[in-house]
Design a protein around this motif. Structure first.
Motif, mmCIF file in Angstrom:
data_model
loop_
_atom_site.group_PDB
_atom_site.id
_atom_site.type_symbol
_atom_site.label_atom_id
_atom_site.label_comp_id
_atom_site.label_asym_id
_atom_site.label_seq_id
_atom_site.Cartn_x
_atom_site.Cartn_y
_atom_site.Cartn_z
ATOM 1 N N ALA A 90 -64.956 -72.930 -60.446
ATOM 2 C CA ALA A 90 -64.379 -74.232 -60.807
ATOM 3 C C ALA A 90 -62.855 -74.182 -60.773
ATOM 4 O O ALA A 90 -62.200 -75.140 -60.351
ATOM 5 N N ARG A 91 -62.280 -73.057 -61.201
ATOM 6 C CA ARG A 91 -60.818 -72.905 -61.158
ATOM 7 C C ARG A 91 -60.316 -72.911 -59.714
ATOM 8 O O ARG A 91 -59.282 -73.515 -59.412
ATOM 9 N N GLU A 101 -60.330 -76.397 -58.409
ATOM 10 C CA GLU A 101 -59.198 -77.159 -58.938
ATOM 11 C C GLU A 101 -57.924 -76.826 -58.162
ATOM 12 O O GLU A 101 -57.160 -77.721 -57.788
ATOM 13 N N GLN A 102 -57.729 -75.549 -57.889
ATOM 14 C CA GLN A 102 -56.532 -75.116 -57.143
ATOM 15 C C GLN A 102 -56.514 -75.679 -55.726
ATOM 16 O O GLN A 102 -55.450 -75.921 -55.162
ATOM 17 N N ARG A 129 -57.966 -78.549 -54.761
ATOM 18 C CA ARG A 129 -58.147 -80.017 -54.791
ATOM 19 C C ARG A 129 -59.541 -80.451 -54.348
ATOM 20 O O ARG A 129 -59.706 -81.442 -53.632
ATOM 21 N N SER A 167 -62.254 -80.406 -56.793
ATOM 22 C CA SER A 167 -63.071 -80.616 -57.991
ATOM 23 C C SER A 167 -63.880 -81.903 -57.925
ATOM 24 O O SER A 167 -65.028 -81.960 -58.392
ATOM 25 N N SER A 168 -63.316 -82.943 -57.331
ATOM 26 C CA SER A 168 -63.986 -84.253 -57.315
ATOM 27 C C SER A 168 -65.230 -84.265 -56.439
ATOM 28 O O SER A 168 -66.072 -85.165 -56.565
ATOM 29 N N ALA A 213 -67.211 -81.374 -56.096
ATOM 30 C CA ALA A 213 -67.852 -80.092 -56.403
ATOM 31 C C ALA A 213 -69.364 -80.122 -56.238
ATOM 32 O O ALA A 213 -69.964 -79.125 -55.834
#
Length: 258
Positions: free
Chosen positions: A133-134, A137-138, A140, A142-143, A145
């Motif tokens: 998950a990290r 996020e790094q 871009r 996450s949306s 996933a």
């Protein structure tokens, strides 16, 4: 005199012949941590073949490859990946039916050296998912996933490939035309991700690219291959001003080189 740094990766007289043709011919060069080098040259220059030799998809006819002080010439591609050489290809290499998160979690799991049995351990599974998950996020992502990788537009699939590569935490990042097939709107996002990776001065980044705007935006150094041979190597402005480089690019974007 200052201490000479050991290159993170280097090739020594690297050569591969297919029949009587030398696709890469006697290429010697070395790369340092904290350096982003763009390898350029016309079609057929040997750029991707050289990449394949370094990452282990091909074995050289002659010459040697070193990672740090260790010779890796005969190591398999998978052994090189475990040793810290990360390769992203022109075509995406994803698990299309798995979600974005699952794709990255598999890369995290591989880095951790854990096999499928890790999925039976709830704590391990949670740790892997949190790290994945990290990474999302790094990068871009996450949306998206929980979307299957096959549902992503091409640009996001390329981002996912960068995410999977980052999750493996290599010392050497190798990108073969990372913006190939991407729209004008999509390409800057990939370049931004690579620029983010470049901030870690312990990493070495090698990039095959033909788009001069990409070269100008990212390169600390340019290596020029032509007919399988290294013909120029140095700072971008100096290399692009060389007569031999301008000659090579005549008819294939010479106006871009100016």
């Amino acid at each position: 005199m200052g201490k000479t740094l050991t290159p993170s990766i280097r090739t020594e007289n690297l050569t591969i012949r297919f029949g009587g043709h030398a696709a890469v011919n006697d290429v010697t060069c070395a790369f340092q941590p904290g350096e982003l080098t763009v390898i350029v040259g016309p079609n057929g220059a040997g750029k991707t073949t050289w990449f394949n030799l370094v990452s282990g998809q091909l074995k050289p006819t002659e010459g040697r490859i070193f990672k740090g002080e260790t010779e890796i010439t005969r190591l398999s591609a998978s052994a090189r990946a475990k040793a810290g050489i990360g390769r992203a290809f022109q075509l995406t290499n994803l698990f299309p039916k798995l979600t974005v998160l699952e794709n990255v979690r598999l890369a995290v799991q591989a880095k951790a050296g854990q096999g499928p049995s890790a999925l039976r351990n709830a704590t391990s599974l949670t740790d892997l998912a949190e790290k994945a998950a990290r990474v999302l996020e790094q990068t871009r992502l996450s949306s998206v996933a929980h979307l299957p990788a096959s549902a992503l537009p091409h640009g996001d699939q390329r981002k996912l490939e960068v995410a999977m590569l980052a999750a493996m935490e290599p010392d050497i990042f190798m990108f073969d035309e990372p913006t190939a097939g991407m729209s004008v709107d999509e390409a800057p996002v990939i370049l931004e991700l690579i620029a983010d990776l470049k901030k870690d001065r312990s990493k070495t980044i090698l990039l095959v690219e033909h788009k001069m705007d990409v070269v100008r935006a990212l390169a600390d150094r340019i290596v020029v291959l032509h007919n399988g041979e290294l013909v120029a190597d140095g700072k971008p402005a100096e290399v692009m001003a060389l007569p031999i480089v301008r000659e090579i690019y005549l008819g294939v974007g010479a106006e871009e080189v100016a």
